[in-house]
Write a protein that holds these residues in place. Structure first.
Motif, short mmCIF file in Angstrom:
data_model
loop_
_atom_site.label_atom_id
_atom_site.label_comp_id
_atom_site.label_asym_id
_atom_site.label_seq_id
_atom_site.Cartn_x
_atom_site.Cartn_y
_atom_site.Cartn_z
N THR A 185 -37.72 5.55 -2.08
CA THR A 185 -38.39 6.63 -1.08
C THR A 185 -37.37 7.32 -0.14
OG1 THR A 185 -40.75 5.96 -1.49
CG2 THR A 185 -40.23 7.27 0.57
N TRP A 186 -36.99 8.57 -0.11
CA TRP A 186 -36.10 9.09 1.05
C TRP A 186 -36.73 9.02 2.17
CZ3 TRP A 186 -31.18 9.38 0.94
CH2 TRP A 186 -30.46 10.23 1.73
N ASN A 187 -36.73 8.02 2.90
CA ASN A 187 -37.16 7.62 4.36
C ASN A 187 -36.04 7.44 5.34
OD1 ASN A 187 -36.72 5.06 4.00
ND2 ASN A 187 -38.88 4.65 4.07
N PHE A 188 -36.30 7.07 6.60
CA PHE A 188 -35.36 6.71 7.46
C PHE A 188 -34.32 5.39 7.20
CE2 PHE A 188 -33.54 5.08 11.54
CZ PHE A 188 -32.88 6.32 11.99
N ALA A 189 -35.40 4.63 6.42
CA ALA A 189 -34.21 3.38 5.96
C ALA A 189 -33.17 3.67 4.97
CB ALA A 189 -35.18 2.34 5.32
N SER A 190 -33.85 4.55 3.76
CA SER A 190 -32.80 4.91 2.71
C SER A 190 -31.99 5.89 3.48
CB SER A 190 -33.65 5.57 1.46
OG SER A 190 -34.43 6.69 2.23
N ILE A 191 -32.12 6.79 4.32
CA ILE A 191 -31.26 7.58 4.91
C ILE A 191 -30.09 6.81 5.56
CG2 ILE A 191 -30.87 9.39 6.83
CD1 ILE A 191 -33.81 10.31 6.14
N SER A 192 -30.58 5.79 6.39
CA SER A 192 -29.30 4.94 7.04
C SER A 192 -28.77 4.17 6.11
CB SER A 192 -30.41 4.06 7.97
OG SER A 192 -31.20 4.73 8.99
N LEU A 193 -29.26 3.64 5.02
CA LEU A 193 -28.68 3.13 3.94
C LEU A 193 -27.41 3.90 3.63
CD1 LEU A 193 -27.93 0.69 2.39
CD2 LEU A 193 -29.53 1.29 0.78
#
Length: 190
Positions: free
Chosen positions: A141-149
């Motif tokens: 899921t493209w959320n803040f965690a994946s964006i940050s990764l």
């Protein structure tokens, strides 16, 4: 709403990506030049970027800015697993930034010294866990965690700090998200 930071900072970039679709102004400052330092000092006593000004509110640190934006505007679901992943991403990112700044200061970070060894150990440990998490779909899921990764991996590649050959699931995740328009428009290489 104004987001202050550097176009090359992974901590700033993650917020620029997260803010996509929200009305805001990005103010790119060079914190190593006099004008940028002056702006930084006038807003953030911690002398760090990013910083967000929303009306009368001034918010420091990318994690706190995310929490504020998510609660006030976006309202994405956020789990303890997302929080744990973000903690790991931030730990690796902090260590990479510290090593990068030391190298830019002419210090050999490959020498056998406690501080350097701890940073390298932290990076390896966190990337090992994040690689496993990516293999299990934690970043689908493209959320803040994946964006940050994504921003962590891209910045480490941009600064030639890692090739990610030892982390195939992280590299696949990275490759799968390269074509997003917001990723392209915030590329630090441009």
């Amino acid at each position: 709403m104004k987001l202050y930071g550097s176009s090359t900072s992974p901590f700033v970039r993650r917020l620029r990506v997260f803010l996509s679709g929200l009305d805001h102004e990005f103010i790119n400052i060079n914190i190593y030049e006099e004008e940028g330092r002056s702006i930084l000092k006038s807003i953030n006593p911690a002398l760090k970027i990013p910083m967000l000004v929303d009306g009368e509110k001034v918010i420091f640190d990318s994690r706190i800015i995310f929490q504020y934006l998510n609660q006030a505007y976006v309202k994405d679901a956020w789990t303890i697993n997302d929080d744990n992943n973000l903690t790991l991403i931030n730990a690796a990112n902090d260590s990479y930034v510290e090593l990068f700044l030391l190298e830019k200061s002419g210090i050999d970070t490959s020498q056998d010294a406690l501080f350097f060894n701890l940073q390298h150990e932290r990076i390896q440990s966190t990337l090992d866990v994040l690689n496993t998490s990516a293999s299990q779909g934690s970043f689908d899921t493209w959320n803040f965690a994946s964006i940050s990764l994504f921003c962590l991996i891209d910045w480490a590649l941009f600064r030639s700090l890692n090739t990610f050959d030892a982390y195939p699931h992280l590299y696949t995740f990275y490759q799968n998200n390269l074509d997003r328009p917001i990723v392209k428009s915030t590329d630090p290489r441009d």
